[in-house]
Design a protein around this motif. Structure first.
Motif, short mmCIF file in Angstrom:
data_model
loop_
_atom_site.label_atom_id
_atom_site.label_comp_id
_atom_site.label_asym_id
_atom_site.label_seq_id
_atom_site.Cartn_x
_atom_site.Cartn_y
_atom_site.Cartn_z
N MET A 162 -11.84 12.13 2.27
CA MET A 162 -12.11 11.17 1.22
C MET A 162 -10.82 10.74 0.54
SD MET A 162 -15.38 10.58 1.16
CE MET A 162 -15.77 9.96 -0.47
N LEU B 40 -10.31 6.96 1.38
CA LEU B 40 -11.01 6.27 0.30
C LEU B 40 -10.14 6.15 -0.95
CD1 LEU B 40 -13.61 4.96 -0.77
CD2 LEU B 40 -14.33 7.22 -1.56
N ILE C 86 -7.78 2.77 -2.02
CA ILE C 86 -8.13 2.07 -3.26
C ILE C 86 -6.94 2.03 -4.22
CG2 ILE C 86 -9.57 2.20 -5.34
CD1 ILE C 86 -11.85 3.18 -3.62
N THR D 172 -14.64 -4.13 -5.62
CA THR D 172 -14.88 -2.69 -5.60
C THR D 172 -15.47 -2.21 -6.92
OG1 THR D 172 -13.03 -2.38 -4.06
CG2 THR D 172 -13.81 -0.44 -5.25
#
Length: 299
Positions: free
Chosen positions: A35, A39, A43, A279
């Protein structure tokens, strides 16, 4: 009479607790690393790039808020944001209106498990073809000389072709509703199948009609499925760009279309700004939906 714990048992218990903690950390570590790498870091990088200085031909890692100011002061980009939200709400409502009765029939009224499976497979059959083929297949259906206009004129409902059926926001909503409706049907049908028929029979024995049974038994018990389906549909619709471009003739601009255009023009900083906004919007929508039902408890 009192009992005392042997002194040797205390270190042994502490050692067992430590081993369990280490085991837990080793089990959690792969997921946390995955993650973080795929992720969290992307980001954070997108947020960082959104503050870079964008010139006509290049982007430089000199921090500035110019791209952010451009986005929030431009009617074009704010219009794309509101268009995205409007289409998302419309498609979400349409998929619930179409998908809930379908799931109610498949999950509750069809008692044969084999037939239930067949009906759910029929819902998934369109996914056996390419996404673009499913999108573009709506063009000959919705065009001025398409199947829908021909049927409407042949039955006397309309006397002239309805031009708004294609290359409009309506065509985008129709296409997305058909494409993503199955993601609403599946979770709701699953939750419907978990409802104990004895509860419904007990409600009938107490004199409750179908309307009251639906309000007090079926709807509350199926809400986790509605929330899961809404999350699936919301995430996919908010990130859409292909359906809007193909069925609107590029007349409808969503945030996804803005990102594709900016990336194609090598304007990475502004594309990152739109990506961050999208997002945050997705995160707010998912967080809001998760507050409707406690999925951990229900599922």
């Amino acid at each position: 009479m009192t009992t005392t714990t042997p002194a040797a048992a205390v270190p042994e218990a502490s050692s067992l607790t430590a081993r369990r903690r280490r085991t837990t950390l080793w089990l959690v570590a792969p997921g946390v690393i995955w993650m973080t790498l795929f992720l969290v870091l992307p980001i954070l990088m997108m947020v960082y790039v959104s503050f870079w200085t964008q010139t006509t031909f290049k982007v430089e890692p000199i921090l500035t808020t110019k791209s952010w100011v451009t986005f929030f002061t431009s009617e074009t980009y704010l219009g794309a944001l509101w268009t995205t939200i409007r289409i998302w709400l419309t498609v979400l409502a349409a998929t619930i209106i179409v998908g809930y009765p379908t799931a109610l029939f498949v999950g509750l009224f069809v008692r044969n498990k084999t037939l239930q499976t067949v009906l759910l497979v029929l819902c998934v059959i369109p996914f056996w073809t390419s996404f673009l083929i499913r999108v573009l297949a709506w063009r000959p259906m919705l065009g001025k000389e398409g199947a829908i206009n021909l049927i409407l004129q042949a039955t006397g409902i309309t006397t002239a072709p309805i031009e708004a059926l294609l290359f409009s926001e309506l065509s985008v909503v129709i296409g997305m509703t058909q494409i993503y409706c199955v993601f609403m049907v599946g979770p709701i049908a699953f939750m419907m199948g978990r409802i104990d028929q004895n509860v419904i029979e007990a409600a009938r024995d107490l004199g409750a009609g179908f309307g009251r049974i639906f309000r007090t038994v079926i709807l509350p018990l199926s809400m986790p499925g509605v929330v899961v389906g809404a999350i699936f549909v919301s995430v996919m619709v908010l990130g859409e760009f292909a359906t809007a471009a193909a069925l609107s003739g590029r007349k409808v601009n969503m945030l996804g279309n803005i990102i594709v255009t900016q990336v194609g023009s090598l304007k990475w900083a502004f594309a990152a700004v739109v990506g961050v906004v999208l997002t945050v919007l997705m995160g707010a929508v998912v967080a809001g939906l998760l507050r409707v039902v406690n999925l951990r408890k229900e599922l």
